[in-house]
Scaffold this active site. Structure first.
Site, PDB file in Angstrom:
ATOM      1  N   SER A   1      67.862 110.198  41.548  1.00  0.00           N
ATOM      2  CA  SER A   1      67.207 111.385  42.104  1.00  0.00           C
ATOM      3  C   SER A   1      65.944 111.701  41.331  1.00  0.00           C
ATOM      4  O   SER A   1      65.834 111.401  40.137  1.00  0.00           O
ATOM      5  CB  SER A   1      68.140 112.596  42.036  1.00  0.00           C
ATOM      6  OG  SER A   1      68.205 113.101  40.702  1.00  0.00           O
ATOM      7  N   ASP A   2      64.973 112.309  42.026  1.00  0.00           N
ATOM      8  CA  ASP A   2      63.909 112.963  41.266  1.00  0.00           C
ATOM      9  C   ASP A   2      64.556 114.084  40.462  1.00  0.00           C
ATOM     10  O   ASP A   2      65.640 114.572  40.795  1.00  0.00           O
ATOM     11  CB  ASP A   2      62.834 113.507  42.215  1.00  0.00           C
ATOM     12  CG  ASP A   2      61.477 113.630  41.535  1.00  0.00           C
ATOM     13  OD1 ASP A   2      61.419 113.670  40.284  1.00  0.00           O
ATOM     14  OD2 ASP A   2      60.455 113.682  42.251  1.00  0.00           O
ATOM     15  N   TRP A   3      63.875 114.508  39.414  1.00  0.00           N
ATOM     16  CA  TRP A   3      64.491 115.410  38.440  1.00  0.00           C
ATOM     17  C   TRP A   3      64.808 116.776  39.082  1.00  0.00           C
ATOM     18  O   TRP A   3      63.913 117.451  39.587  1.00  0.00           O
ATOM     19  CB  TRP A   3      63.582 115.551  37.235  1.00  0.00           C
ATOM     20  CG  TRP A   3      63.901 114.600  36.110  1.00  0.00           C
ATOM     21  CD1 TRP A   3      63.986 114.926  34.793  1.00  0.00           C
ATOM     22  CD2 TRP A   3      64.194 113.201  36.177  1.00  0.00           C
ATOM     23  NE1 TRP A   3      64.318 113.819  34.043  1.00  0.00           N
ATOM     24  CE2 TRP A   3      64.455 112.741  34.872  1.00  0.00           C
ATOM     25  CE3 TRP A   3      64.281 112.296  37.217  1.00  0.00           C
ATOM     26  CZ2 TRP A   3      64.786 111.425  34.578  1.00  0.00           C
ATOM     27  CZ3 TRP A   3      64.612 110.972  36.941  1.00  0.00           C
ATOM     28  CH2 TRP A   3      64.859 110.556  35.637  1.00  0.00           C
TER      29      TRP A   3
ATOM     30  N   ALA B   1      66.470 117.163  41.807  1.00  0.00           N
ATOM     31  CA  ALA B   1      66.433 117.107  43.276  1.00  0.00           C
ATOM     32  C   ALA B   1      67.823 117.116  43.909  1.00  0.00           C
ATOM     33  O   ALA B   1      67.961 117.528  45.065  1.00  0.00           O
ATOM     34  CB  ALA B   1      65.670 115.869  43.738  1.00  0.00           C
TER      35      ALA B   1
END
Length: 859
Positions: A264-266, A268
């Site tokens: 995941s993006d941070w 997200a």
């Protein structure tokens, strides 16, 4: 130099002499085939390791243990996987200058080389940097498209074209993973703007999604086999990307065969069950995420099955095995095969000069063209602009790294020019609205202190910005840190009233030369912790100083908080400095006088972090401050004026026809000034070609909407972004077209032969210097065999190749035309469909400078 390394290679060279071709890239393939870096079969080892884990351990493996790492499991020989931001360098776990990083030019610059092989070599260097810093996973490259020039992260993406983006990205991924380090291609998918990026629902029709936005990811998966993908914050067609079962499980993994790890993006990941079933493997950062303990609880509650968890854990263990983090299992790349001993400064310098795009180069009167500058014919050079002295070499946000040294344009030119050439400098117009971080003339260290005054850590500082996100120096924690002192010496270059600035959320005390200049508290008006961290309040003071007399400087900072929320350690404060400021009108007048008395004037204009950075989109394309006025005034004073544009993405250049030469340097990395001197003085050609169209005015751009309404952003333009839109009838001409860029020699395109499978082109260097040309192949559909009306762009990029030749020599290259070049996404059928008929094949210098054409019939 070979142009690509991740696809098949087909070229030849003929005629006497040193005829050269440097590779070819087609819509799905390019130069040489390379053995995949992940050829080792890790299936048995991964299965054995998985069988030894209990549910709670498996769930923890899918959740970050801190900002940058996954937990170790000694019982199965699993080491902690370490991740780090890219894409222009490897920062490591510490967001500070404690461990400097090589800083390469921005991704837009890398794409401007039109050279996937150079991207591969950049990847080799970054892998070397990652290994040095103990990093196993590089959070790069960013392959979202330049949908609009207003996109705030435009500089961190490659191009408006999916083929060019995919080819450069594949070269980059190949290079990094050949060094034994994983990549995570990001942000999958549709993260093409910054406004409300955490929540926006991007409405993208299936055909545009497939042919444009998914295409670079598909190309990279097929041709470079990345070990990781990062899913974006945003939604696409109603589902957030960390939960997008169709795009992740059915398309990415199913249709394309991606077998890597989905990170995941941070912050997200938002829902435990939906994220796992949507195909997410790792939720970052930790320690509190939707996976870990919540995931184990969901299994026990019957909301998801343990076998679903096992699928994700297998992919994490495979990532560990590939990167050498699973004991007793050979890594994907034998250490003996890992490229090493790479000179980072040399690569940064070569990449920069290969990326510079010469937009304009005209003669003055009956004289020769302004560039290259003949140092033997000049006695005085005026270098003008704040960015000439304090170059902006990288973009803001997660792309930030801390190089050991930056070569500014002013320093690079002074070092390269003969001693008898005078170099005069004038600021002219400073576009910055905040005081720049203390750098020139300063020697600084950051001292981390406990409440009783004990020294916990001592680290050198690249400049006056102290920033730590996710972790502090060794020995420093949120619990034992009480204050940080930024201390050292400053030697002024100018006598007068110097401005110092302090910023941060907390108590700050600034002492200069023994005098306390500021002692107070700074805090933002609002309660947004991210604003307090990334955009802290600034306070300014002045001090009378004498040139050449060093003074001691100390800024003591006692933070109000040491993190964002419970799980993310963070610290941010800064010391800023600017030299004595003259009246802005007087600054411009001084620059005009310097230019009038010089043989040549070099004006460096730039964007600033206030207008071009991650986290927000741009509102216009104007150069900030009075830089346009500065260029106009200097050009009127000296007809031999050339302008260097130091920006990561398009800006308006209203004066471009008033100056004989314009050079685009992008954010050129740590060797910016050295590379600029190479190009301006003619030891090397500017090698770049535009990877995106530059509009004359923002109003002319085909896509200017990046702000959602009611949470949604419709991609109503469909297929028509970038040059695809600029080619439509009635569209105003851009300032500079896609693919445009000049060298220091001339090329004649002599012959073109095409079949539905490939194109062969011969061209001749008709100039007086060796040179490099990027041959671009466009397909223009004439008639569909069935007579059906299929909406398509007037033409699209189908392949490209770089060739090199000496004066009078010819070069010949063959560029593949794969089937994909003739296909569309059929929305009704849900698959790709070949469009048969007659196509014009065009060999071009740029999309608006097409040199040769022929027709083929596709069945």
């Amino acid at each position: 130099m070979t142009s690509t390394a991740d696809e098949r290679h087909a070229h030849s060279a003929r005629s006497a002499g040193s005829d050269r071709s440097t590779g070819a890239t087609g819509a799905t393939g390019s130069a040489e085939a390379i053995r995949p870096a992940d050829a080792t079969d890790h299936t048995a080892a991964v299965s054995e390791a998985l069988a030894a884990l209990d549910l709670d351990t498996k769930a923890l493996l899918l959740s970050g243990q801190d900002m940058w790492t996954l937990p170790a499991v000694p019982g199965i020989g699993l080491r902690s996987l370490v991740m780090s931001d890219g894409p222009i360098g490897v920062r490591g776990q510490k967001w500070s200058a404690e461990d400097p990083s090589v800083a390469l030019p921005s991704p837009t610059a890398l794409a401007a080389t039109w050279d996937p092989e150079l991207a591969r070599r950049a990847g080799h260097l970054l892998a070397q940097e990652a290994r040095r810093k103990g990093v196993h996973v590089l959070l790069a490259p960013t392959v979202n498209l330049h949908r609009s020039p207003l996109g705030g992260r435009h500089f961190e993406c490659y191009s408006e074209d999916p083929l060019l983006t995919g080819a450069i990205g594949a070269g980059y991924v190949r290079g990094v993973q050949e060094g034994g380090v994983a990549t995570t291609v990001k942000h999958f998918v549709g993260n093409d703007a910054e406004t409300d990026r955490l929540t926006v629902n991007n409405r993208i029709a299936p055909r545009a999604l497939r042919e444009l936005y998914l295409a670079p990811f598909e190309h990279i998966v097929e041709n470079a086999r990345p070990w990781g993908i990062m899913t974006a914050y945003n939604q696409v067609n109603g589902s957030t990307m960390t939960e997008h079962h169709h795009l992740v499980n059915e398309v990415l993994r199913g249709e394309w065969g991606f077998d890597g790890c989905n990170v995941s993006d941070w912050t997200a990941a938002r829902d435990t069950v939906r994220a796992l079933r949507g195909g997410l493997d790792v939720a970052m950062p930790g320690p509190r995420t939707v996976f870990g303990a919540p995931l184990a609880a969901a299994v026990r509650a019957g909301e998801v099955t343990e076998s679903e968890v096992d699928d994700a854990v297998r992919r994490v263990l495979l990532l560990a095995a590939r990167t050498g983090c699973l004991a007793g299992v050979p890594a994907a790349v034998d250490p003996a095969d890992v490229p090493s001993g790479i000179d980072g400064r040399a690569v940064a310098r070569e990449l920069a000069r290969q990326s510079f795009v010469l937009l304009r180069n005209e003669p003055v009167g009956v004289a020769r063209r302004v560039l290259p500058i003949d140092a033997a014919r000049i006695h005085k050079v005026a270098v003008i602009g704040a960015a000439a002295r304090d170059a902006r070499v990288l973009g803001g946000g997660s792309a930030t790294v801390f190089p050991e040294k930056i070569v500014s344009p002013l320093a690079g030119l002074r070092a390269a020019l003969p001693d008898d050439v005078e170099v005069a400098f004038a600021v002219g117009a400073d576009p910055r609205t905040r005081v720049p971080h203390a750098r020139t003339g300063f020697t600084l260290r950051a001292r981390y202190l406990a409440a009783d005054g004990r020294l916990l850590a001592d680290a050198p500082q690249f400049d006056g910005k102290v920033l730590a996100v996710g972790g502090f120096p060794d020995g420093v924690t949120r619990h034992n840190l009480a204050a940080v002192e930024l201390a050292g010496g400053f030697t002024p270059q100018v006598t007068g009233s110097h401005t110092f600035a302090v910023s941060g959320t907390g108590d700050l005390r600034l002492t200069v030369g023994g005098a306390v200049l500021f002692d107070g508290r700074c805090a933002p008006d609002g309660g947004d912790p991210f604003e307090a961290l990334m955009n802290p309040v600034e306070r300014r003071v002045t001090a009378e100083l004498t040139a050449g007399e060093e003074v001691a400087v100390t800024l003591r900072f006692v933070p109000l908080a040491l993190g964002v929320g419970d799980g993310m350690s963070a610290l941010s404060f800064a010391l800023g400095h600017s030299e004595p400021q003259r009246d802005p009108d007087a600054e411009i007048e001084e620059a005009v006088r310097a230019a009038a008395g010089a043989d040549v004037a070099i004006v460096v204009v730039a964007t600033t972090e206030e207008v071009e950075s991650e986290g927000f989109d741009r509102t216009d394309l104007r150069l900030p401050g009075r830089q346009d006025e500065l260029v106009t005034r200097v050009a009127a004073a000296n007809p031999h004026t050339l302008v260097v544009v130091n920006s990561g993405s398009p800006v308006e250049l209203p004066w471009r026809e008033r100056v004989p030469a314009v050079l685009l340097s992008w954010f050129a990395g740590q060797e910016a000034g050295a590379a600029l001197a190479d190009v301006l003085l003619g030891t090397h050609e500017p090698g770049g070609r535009l990877p995106t169209t530059w509009p004359a005015r923002l109003a002319d751009a085909p896509v200017t909407r990046v702000t959602p309404a009611d949470g949604e952003l419709p991609y109503s333009e469909g297929l028509f972004i970038g040059y695809r839109a600029w080619q439509r009838p009635g569209t105003p001409a851009p300032a500079y077209a896609f693919g445009h860029g000049l060298g220091y020699t001339d090329w004649t395109y002599e012959s073109l032969h095409a079949t539905p499978g490939s194109v062969r082109i011969r061209l001749r260097n008709t100039g007086a210097r060796p040179g490099r040309e990027v041959v671009q192949i466009y397909l223009a559909p004439r008639d569909a065999a069935t007579g059906e009306a299929v909406e398509r762009p007037a033409r699209w990029l189908a392949g490209f190749a770089a060739v090199e030749a000496g004066p009078g020599e010819t070069a010949e290259t063959e560029i593949p035309l794969p089937d994909r070049a003739f296909e569309i996404w059929d929305e009704a059928a849900g698959r790709r469909r070949r469009i048969e008929g007659v196509y014009t094949v065009e060999a071009a210098h740029s999309i608006d400078d097409r040199r040769l054409a022929t027709e083929i019939t596709v069945h």
